[in-house]
Design a protein around this motif. Structure first.
Motif, PDB file in Angstrom:
ATOM      1  N   PHE A   1      45.004-111.934 -48.992  1.00  0.00           N
ATOM      2  CA  PHE A   1      45.844-112.495 -50.035  1.00  0.00           C
ATOM      3  C   PHE A   1      45.629-113.998 -50.147  1.00  0.00           C
ATOM      4  O   PHE A   1      45.486-114.548 -51.243  1.00  0.00           O
ATOM      5  CB  PHE A   1      47.317-112.205 -49.729  1.00  0.00           C
ATOM      6  CG  PHE A   1      47.893-111.073 -50.524  1.00  0.00           C
ATOM      7  CD1 PHE A   1      48.598-111.319 -51.686  1.00  0.00           C
ATOM      8  CD2 PHE A   1      47.722-109.773 -50.112  1.00  0.00           C
ATOM      9  CE1 PHE A   1      49.139-110.273 -52.422  1.00  0.00           C
ATOM     10  CE2 PHE A   1      48.254-108.711 -50.843  1.00  0.00           C
ATOM     11  CZ  PHE A   1      48.968-108.964 -52.004  1.00  0.00           C
ATOM     12  N   LYS A   2      45.611-114.672 -49.014  1.00  0.00           N
ATOM     13  CA  LYS A   2      45.446-116.133 -49.022  1.00  0.00           C
ATOM     14  C   LYS A   2      44.092-116.526 -49.598  1.00  0.00           C
ATOM     15  O   LYS A   2      43.956-117.568 -50.249  1.00  0.00           O
ATOM     16  CB  LYS A   2      45.587-116.671 -47.593  1.00  0.00           C
ATOM     17  CG  LYS A   2      47.010-116.647 -47.053  1.00  0.00           C
ATOM     18  CD  LYS A   2      47.051-117.249 -45.659  1.00  0.00           C
ATOM     19  CE  LYS A   2      48.474-117.409 -45.156  1.00  0.00           C
ATOM     20  NZ  LYS A   2      48.529-118.001 -43.811  1.00  0.00           N
ATOM     21  N   THR A   3      43.088-115.694 -49.363  1.00  0.00           N
ATOM     22  CA  THR A   3      41.735-116.005 -49.824  1.00  0.00           C
ATOM     23  C   THR A   3      41.580-115.782 -51.317  1.00  0.00           C
ATOM     24  O   THR A   3      40.927-116.568 -52.010  1.00  0.00           O
ATOM     25  CB  THR A   3      40.703-115.136 -49.063  1.00  0.00           C
ATOM     26  OG1 THR A   3      40.860-115.357 -47.663  1.00  0.00           O
ATOM     27  CG2 THR A   3      39.288-115.485 -49.481  1.00  0.00           C
ATOM     28  N   HIS A   4      42.197-114.721 -51.818  1.00  0.00           N
ATOM     29  CA  HIS A   4      41.877-114.287 -53.191  1.00  0.00           C
ATOM     30  C   HIS A   4      43.004-114.489 -54.197  1.00  0.00           C
ATOM     31  O   HIS A   4      42.769-114.378 -55.399  1.00  0.00           O
ATOM     32  CB  HIS A   4      41.472-112.813 -53.181  1.00  0.00           C
ATOM     33  CG  HIS A   4      40.242-112.542 -52.377  1.00  0.00           C
ATOM     34  ND1 HIS A   4      39.001-112.970 -52.764  1.00  0.00           N
ATOM     35  CD2 HIS A   4      40.068-111.902 -51.181  1.00  0.00           C
ATOM     36  CE1 HIS A   4      38.091-112.601 -51.853  1.00  0.00           C
ATOM     37  NE2 HIS A   4      38.728-111.951 -50.893  1.00  0.00           N
ATOM     38  N   ILE A   5      44.214-114.731 -53.738  1.00  0.00           N
ATOM     39  CA  ILE A   5      45.333-114.886 -54.688  1.00  0.00           C
ATOM     40  C   ILE A   5      45.634-116.380 -54.868  1.00  0.00           C
ATOM     41  O   ILE A   5      45.917-117.044 -53.889  1.00  0.00           O
ATOM     42  CB  ILE A   5      46.603-114.149 -54.199  1.00  0.00           C
ATOM     43  CG1 ILE A   5      46.328-112.656 -54.072  1.00  0.00           C
ATOM     44  CG2 ILE A   5      47.765-114.411 -55.123  1.00  0.00           C
ATOM     45  CD1 ILE A   5      46.097-111.939 -55.370  1.00  0.00           C
TER      46      ILE A   5
ATOM     47  N   GLU B   1      55.872 -98.807 -63.450  1.00  0.00           N
ATOM     48  CA  GLU B   1      56.165-100.243 -63.397  1.00  0.00           C
ATOM     49  C   GLU B   1      54.865-101.014 -63.233  1.00  0.00           C
ATOM     50  O   GLU B   1      53.877-100.479 -62.713  1.00  0.00           O
ATOM     51  CB  GLU B   1      57.119-100.560 -62.236  1.00  0.00           C
ATOM     52  CG  GLU B   1      58.504 -99.966 -62.392  1.00  0.00           C
ATOM     53  CD  GLU B   1      59.460-100.450 -61.303  1.00  0.00           C
ATOM     54  OE1 GLU B   1      59.363-101.630 -60.901  1.00  0.00           O
ATOM     55  OE2 GLU B   1      60.300 -99.646 -60.862  1.00  0.00           O
ATOM     56  N   GLN B   2      54.887-102.280 -63.656  1.00  0.00           N
ATOM     57  CA  GLN B   2      53.689-103.104 -63.583  1.00  0.00           C
ATOM     58  C   GLN B   2      53.818-104.173 -62.493  1.00  0.00           C
ATOM     59  O   GLN B   2      54.888-104.746 -62.296  1.00  0.00           O
ATOM     60  CB  GLN B   2      53.416-103.771 -64.940  1.00  0.00           C
ATOM     61  CG  GLN B   2      52.986-102.779 -66.008  1.00  0.00           C
ATOM     62  CD  GLN B   2      52.390-103.456 -67.232  1.00  0.00           C
ATOM     63  OE1 GLN B   2      52.530-104.655 -67.437  1.00  0.00           O
ATOM     64  NE2 GLN B   2      51.707-102.668 -68.068  1.00  0.00           N
ATOM     65  N   PHE B   3      52.667-104.404 -61.824  1.00  0.00           N
ATOM     66  CA  PHE B   3      52.622-105.371 -60.733  1.00  0.00           C
ATOM     67  C   PHE B   3      51.351-106.201 -60.831  1.00  0.00           C
ATOM     68  O   PHE B   3      50.334-105.753 -61.359  1.00  0.00           O
ATOM     69  CB  PHE B   3      52.670-104.651 -59.371  1.00  0.00           C
ATOM     70  CG  PHE B   3      53.948-103.900 -59.144  1.00  0.00           C
ATOM     71  CD1 PHE B   3      55.038-104.521 -58.557  1.00  0.00           C
ATOM     72  CD2 PHE B   3      54.067-102.563 -59.523  1.00  0.00           C
ATOM     73  CE1 PHE B   3      56.226-103.830 -58.352  1.00  0.00           C
ATOM     74  CE2 PHE B   3      55.250-101.868 -59.326  1.00  0.00           C
ATOM     75  CZ  PHE B   3      56.329-102.507 -58.729  1.00  0.00           C
ATOM     76  N   ASP B   4      51.417-107.421 -60.275  1.00  0.00           N
ATOM     77  CA  ASP B   4      50.255-108.309 -60.254  1.00  0.00           C
ATOM     78  C   ASP B   4      49.328-108.008 -59.078  1.00  0.00           C
ATOM     79  O   ASP B   4      48.148-108.359 -59.118  1.00  0.00           O
ATOM     80  CB  ASP B   4      50.723-109.767 -60.168  1.00  0.00           C
ATOM     81  CG  ASP B   4      51.572-110.155 -61.369  1.00  0.00           C
ATOM     82  OD1 ASP B   4      51.003-110.290 -62.467  1.00  0.00           O
ATOM     83  OD2 ASP B   4      52.800-110.291 -61.207  1.00  0.00           O
ATOM     84  N   ALA B   5      49.853-107.389 -58.034  1.00  0.00           N
ATOM     85  CA  ALA B   5      49.048-107.034 -56.867  1.00  0.00           C
ATOM     86  C   ALA B   5      49.672-105.819 -56.192  1.00  0.00           C
ATOM     87  O   ALA B   5      50.898-105.635 -56.229  1.00  0.00           O
ATOM     88  CB  ALA B   5      48.962-108.196 -55.880  1.00  0.00           C
TER      89      ALA B   5
ATOM     90  N   ILE C   1      39.353-104.208 -49.675  1.00  0.00           N
ATOM     91  CA  ILE C   1      39.699-104.669 -51.019  1.00  0.00           C
ATOM     92  C   ILE C   1      39.030-103.751 -52.037  1.00  0.00           C
ATOM     93  O   ILE C   1      37.814-103.574 -52.031  1.00  0.00           O
ATOM     94  CB  ILE C   1      39.258-106.127 -51.232  1.00  0.00           C
ATOM     95  CG1 ILE C   1      40.020-107.062 -50.274  1.00  0.00           C
ATOM     96  CG2 ILE C   1      39.501-106.553 -52.686  1.00  0.00           C
ATOM     97  CD1 ILE C   1      39.509-108.495 -50.268  1.00  0.00           C
ATOM     98  N   LEU C   2      39.845-103.150 -52.906  1.00  0.00           N
ATOM     99  CA  LEU C   2      39.328-102.252 -53.934  1.00  0.00           C
ATOM    100  C   LEU C   2      39.131-102.959 -55.268  1.00  0.00           C
ATOM    101  O   LEU C   2      38.321-102.520 -56.092  1.00  0.00           O
ATOM    102  CB  LEU C   2      40.267-101.056 -54.115  1.00  0.00           C
ATOM    103  CG  LEU C   2      40.488-100.162 -52.892  1.00  0.00           C
ATOM    104  CD1 LEU C   2      41.377 -98.986 -53.264  1.00  0.00           C
ATOM    105  CD2 LEU C   2      39.170 -99.671 -52.308  1.00  0.00           C
ATOM    106  N   HIS C   3      39.878-104.034 -55.506  1.00  0.00           N
ATOM    107  CA  HIS C   3      39.767-104.754 -56.779  1.00  0.00           C
ATOM    108  C   HIS C   3      40.317-106.167 -56.575  1.00  0.00           C
ATOM    109  O   HIS C   3      41.308-106.358 -55.857  1.00  0.00           O
ATOM    110  CB  HIS C   3      40.556-104.035 -57.868  1.00  0.00           C
ATOM    111  CG  HIS C   3      40.132-104.373 -59.257  1.00  0.00           C
ATOM    112  ND1 HIS C   3      40.747-105.358 -59.998  1.00  0.00           N
ATOM    113  CD2 HIS C   3      39.159-103.863 -60.047  1.00  0.00           C
ATOM    114  CE1 HIS C   3      40.169-105.446 -61.197  1.00  0.00           C
ATOM    115  NE2 HIS C   3      39.202-104.543 -61.256  1.00  0.00           N
ATOM    116  N   LEU C   4      39.674-107.155 -57.220  1.00  0.00           N
ATOM    117  CA  LEU C   4      40.082-108.546 -57.017  1.00  0.00           C
ATOM    118  C   LEU C   4      41.084-109.037 -58.056  1.00  0.00           C
ATOM    119  O   LEU C   4      42.090-109.658 -57.705  1.00  0.00           O
ATOM    120  CB  LEU C   4      38.847-109.467 -57.005  1.00  0.00           C
ATOM    121  CG  LEU C   4      38.058-109.487 -55.686  1.00  0.00           C
ATOM    122  CD1 LEU C   4      36.803-110.339 -55.834  1.00  0.00           C
ATOM    123  CD2 LEU C   4      38.937-110.028 -54.563  1.00  0.00           C
TER     124      LEU C   4
END
Length: 342
Positions: free
Chosen positions: A338-342, A152-156, A305-308
């Motif tokens: 999450f709040k910082t980068h999403i 399945e695919q996810f955005d985060a 964080i492994l990837h942004l």
């Protein structure tokens, strides 16, 4: 609507899900996957197959809150106390070290009820027996594969599983971890132990003055709890339940032995501590390969964080400490990222 996957239905994963639901400024589709058959992680509670009301905590036994965290995480404690999910531990635990300002709490419905509360609050879709094997980049999304069934695919993605399991994941994620991050993750270590839950018929009496006892003179057994007594529940109503935690050296020595062999060894030692113990009507033996963190990731408090883009972050007690407050601290840091980068 952004699709977010949380891997791991333990305390950190469930709290991450609840916090993301409460704090997110935009609608989210939350999914929680866990390879086990139920939620809880290392806060697992097992039930007597003959009487589901009789349960035993296989992982965390009680929660100790220091004066520092009583203030810092007060809202979390207040919420669980107000719902009756936690209550003060008043039963006698022999050998327990109590420091000034500490408060100890027990979960009347079993310690997994904390995790179940947060999962319910999150409104997430929860799937058990979903063991993640690969994470790959596909058209700006994460394609997550599991042992059985379609990917399945996810955005985060949020990984809250033990750090060694993160390092075992295949696919693009293996190449995305930098050499520095890999060294940090490989430095994490865990203790190992076994937990044995024993269930007895209604009316069975275990005549000891304590609800729990730390054992210092046995090479196999470290802690014993009469779980119904620990929670102030009368055994006459549900039958007593007994929990045995082994020592860490015993756990390490027998880590890859059969469950049947380990059970027999624990029973032999238990007879020396509680002679005359009757035969249980049901037994649950749990191997904790990753029991408690003995060395956490350094210089990465709470998360890594492994990837942004797309977002991929790790959390859990491997990035803090193996207790309730450590998991809260990690979940809060994941939320912050999450709040910082999403």
């Amino acid at each position: 609507m952004a699709r977010v996957l949380i891997v791991g239905a333990g305390l950190t994963g469930s709290l991450c899900a609840a916090l993301l639901r409460r704090e997110s400024a935009c609608p989210l589709h939350l999914a929680v996957w866990d390879k086990a058959g139920d939620s809880g992680g290392r806060m697992a509670t097992a039930g007597n197959p003959h009487n589901p009301q009789s349960t035993v905590d296989l992982g965390a036994q009680y929660i100790t809150c220091t004066s520092h965290y009583a203030k810092k995480h007060q809202s979390f404690y207040d919420e669980l106390l107000s719902h009756g999910i936690l209550k003060p531990l008043t039963s006698p635990i022999e050998g327990m070290v109590i420091k000034d300002g500490d408060c100890n709490f027990v979960a009347p419905q079993g310690v997994s009820s904390i995790v179940k509360h947060y999962l319910k609050e999150s409104g997430a879709e929860i799937y058990f027996s979903y063991c993640v094997t690969q994470i790959n980049l596909r058209n700006g999304k994460w394609e997550v594969s599991k042992e059985t069934g379609p990917s399945e695919q996810f955005d985060a993605v949020v990984l809250t599983i033990p750090v060694p399991q993160i390092l075992q994941l295949q696919g693009d994620i293996a190449n995305l971890i930098s050499e520095c991050q890999r060294q940090q993750l490989e430095s994490v270590s865990y203790s190992s132990r076994y937990a044995l839950g024993l269930f007895y018929e209604t009316g069975t009496k275990i005549d000891v003055p304590w609800a729990g006892q730390y054992i210092t003179s046995n090479p196999c057994i470290r802690f014993i709890s009469i779980d119904n007594k620990k929670r102030n529940i009368e055994a006459s109503k549900i039958g007593p339940s007994l929990l045995i935690h082994t020592t860490v050296p015993f756990g390490l020595q027998h880590l890859d032995h059969s469950i049947e062999h380990v059970q027999e060894l624990i029973f032999q030692q238990l007879k020396n501590i509680l002679p005359g113990l009757p035969q249980p009507v049901a037994i649950k033996c749990q191997k904790w390969r990753h029991s408690q963190v003995t060395n956490a990731v350094s210089n990465c408090p709470g998360q890594m964080i492994l990837h942004l883009k797309p977002f991929l972050v790790c959390g859990g007690d491997g990035f803090t400490q193996s207790n309730f407050d450590g998991c809260i601290a990690s979940a809060l840091r994941v939320l912050e990222s999450f709040k910082t980068h999403i």
